[in-house]
Design a protein around this motif. Structure first.
Motif, PDB file in Angstrom:
ATOM      1  N   GLN A 149       0.804  -1.216   0.000  1.00 23.30           N
ATOM      2  CA  GLN A 149       0.000   0.000   0.000  1.00 23.30           C
ATOM      3  C   GLN A 149       0.839   1.269   0.000  1.00 23.30           C
ATOM      4  O   GLN A 149       0.313   2.364  -0.163  1.00 23.30           O
ATOM      5  CB  GLN A 149      -0.919   0.009   1.224  1.00 23.30           C
ATOM      6  CG  GLN A 149      -1.900  -1.133   1.247  1.00 23.30           C
ATOM      7  CD  GLN A 149      -2.543  -1.315   2.616  1.00 23.30           C
ATOM      8  OE1 GLN A 149      -2.283  -0.565   3.551  1.00 23.30           O
ATOM      9  NE2 GLN A 149      -3.381  -2.331   2.736  1.00 23.30           N
ATOM     10  N   GLY A 150       2.154   1.130   0.220  1.00 22.48           N
ATOM     11  CA  GLY A 150       2.994   2.314   0.326  1.00 22.48           C
ATOM     12  C   GLY A 150       2.675   3.116   1.565  1.00 22.48           C
ATOM     13  O   GLY A 150       2.700   4.345   1.561  1.00 22.48           O
ATOM     14  N   PHE A 191       7.764   6.349  -1.119  1.00 21.26           N
ATOM     15  CA  PHE A 191       6.463   5.878  -1.608  1.00 21.26           C
ATOM     16  C   PHE A 191       5.732   6.952  -2.418  1.00 21.26           C
ATOM     17  O   PHE A 191       4.966   6.632  -3.321  1.00 21.26           O
ATOM     18  CB  PHE A 191       5.579   5.404  -0.454  1.00 21.26           C
ATOM     19  CG  PHE A 191       6.011   4.095   0.161  1.00 21.26           C
ATOM     20  CD1 PHE A 191       6.489   3.050  -0.615  1.00 21.26           C
ATOM     21  CD2 PHE A 191       5.921   3.898   1.528  1.00 21.26           C
ATOM     22  CE1 PHE A 191       6.874   1.840  -0.055  1.00 21.26           C
ATOM     23  CE2 PHE A 191       6.296   2.696   2.109  1.00 21.26           C
ATOM     24  CZ  PHE A 191       6.774   1.666   1.309  1.00 21.26           C
ATOM     25  N   LYS A 192       5.974   8.226  -2.089  1.00 27.27           N
ATOM     26  CA  LYS A 192       5.357   9.306  -2.869  1.00 27.27           C
ATOM     27  C   LYS A 192       5.992   9.370  -4.261  1.00 27.27           C
ATOM     28  O   LYS A 192       5.301   9.564  -5.257  1.00 27.27           O
ATOM     29  CB  LYS A 192       5.529  10.646  -2.142  1.00 27.27           C
ATOM     30  CG  LYS A 192       4.799  11.777  -2.797  1.00 27.27           C
ATOM     31  CD  LYS A 192       4.884  13.039  -1.972  1.00 27.27           C
ATOM     32  CE  LYS A 192       4.072  14.138  -2.636  1.00 27.27           C
ATOM     33  NZ  LYS A 192       4.095  15.376  -1.884  1.00 27.27           N
ATOM     34  N   PRO A 219       5.053   5.264  -6.258  1.00 25.54           N
ATOM     35  CA  PRO A 219       3.832   4.660  -5.706  1.00 25.54           C
ATOM     36  C   PRO A 219       3.767   3.152  -5.994  1.00 25.54           C
ATOM     37  O   PRO A 219       3.849   2.741  -7.158  1.00 25.54           O
ATOM     38  CB  PRO A 219       2.702   5.396  -6.426  1.00 25.54           C
ATOM     39  CG  PRO A 219       3.322   6.668  -6.920  1.00 25.54           C
ATOM     40  CD  PRO A 219       4.756   6.338  -7.202  1.00 25.54           C
ATOM     41  N   THR A 248       2.552  -0.629  -6.651  1.00 22.25           N
ATOM     42  CA  THR A 248       1.415  -1.299  -7.279  1.00 22.25           C
ATOM     43  C   THR A 248       1.326  -2.749  -6.817  1.00 22.25           C
ATOM     44  O   THR A 248       0.361  -3.431  -7.113  1.00 22.25           O
ATOM     45  CB  THR A 248       1.523  -1.241  -8.815  1.00 22.25           C
ATOM     46  OG1 THR A 248       2.770  -1.820  -9.218  1.00 22.25           O
ATOM     47  CG2 THR A 248       1.462   0.192  -9.306  1.00 22.25           C
ATOM     48  N   THR A 272       6.304  -0.786  -8.682  1.00 25.74           N
ATOM     49  CA  THR A 272       5.823   0.589  -8.567  1.00 25.74           C
ATOM     50  C   THR A 272       5.460   1.100  -9.958  1.00 25.74           C
ATOM     51  O   THR A 272       5.795   0.469 -10.969  1.00 25.74           O
ATOM     52  CB  THR A 272       6.894   1.531  -7.957  1.00 25.74           C
ATOM     53  OG1 THR A 272       7.880   1.827  -8.941  1.00 25.74           O
ATOM     54  CG2 THR A 272       7.543   0.929  -6.721  1.00 25.74           C
ATOM     55  N   SER A 273       4.838   2.254  -9.985  1.00 24.95           N
ATOM     56  CA  SER A 273       4.495   2.858 -11.270  1.00 24.95           C
ATOM     57  C   SER A 273       5.744   3.314 -12.024  1.00 24.95           C
ATOM     58  O   SER A 273       5.683   3.600 -13.211  1.00 24.95           O
ATOM     59  CB  SER A 273       3.551   4.044 -11.042  1.00 24.95           C
ATOM     60  OG  SER A 273       4.159   4.987 -10.185  1.00 24.95           O
TER      61      SER A 273
END
Length: 112
Positions: free
Chosen positions: A18-19, A56-57, A60, A62, A84-85
Motif C-alpha cells: 500500500q505504500g 512511496f510518494k 507509488p 502497485t 511501482t508505477s
C-alpha cells in the motif's frame, strides 16, 4: 507470540503493497539501517518513516511479492519484489526478535 518463518506480520507486507510508511514504521526498531538505491545510513524510527513516505510518494507501489523468507528463530530475513508505477525494486529486510516482537533492523531497496 511465536511465529514460524513464513508467518511474518501480514501488516508489514501490506504496508509495502500500500505504500503506507506509517504502518511500516510500526515495525521499525528505534534505529534502522536503511539503504535506498545507493544511499545508506542508520536513522531513527521517525527519520526512517519520513524517508519511506518520500520514497512511496516518488514511487507509488502497485504490488509486493515475497520471493524468499529465511533465518533463525531470533532473526528473519525477507527478499521481495516491490512493483511501482516507476519500475520494480528488490527489497531485502532483516527482522530481529525484540522481546517477542519482530522489528525491522535493516531495510534495503534497490532498483531492479
Amino acid at each position: 507470540m511465536s511465529q514460524n518463518q513464513d508467518d511474518l506480520p501480514r501488516e508489514l507486507i501490506s504496508a509495502f503493497k500500500q505504500g503506507n510508511s506509517i504502518s511500516l514504521s510500526n515495525y521499525f526498531g528505534e534505529r534502522i539501517q536503511l539503504t535506498i538505491q545507493d544511499k545508506e545510513a542508520i536513522y531513527s524510527k521517525s527519520q526512517a518513516k519520513q524517508i519511506m513516505a518520500k520514497f512511496f510518494k516518488e514511487f507509488p507501489p502497485t504490488g509486493f511479492t515475497k520471493k524468499h523468507v529465511g533465518g533463525k528463530p531470533e532473526a528473519r530475513y525477507v527478499i521481495g519484489s516491490l512493483s511501482t508505477s516507476q519500475g520494480d525494486f528488490r527489497v531485502n529486510f532483516l527482522l530481529k526478535n525484540d522481546t517477542g516482537k519482530f522489528v525491522v533492523h535493516q531495510l534495503r531497496i534497490e532498483k531492479n
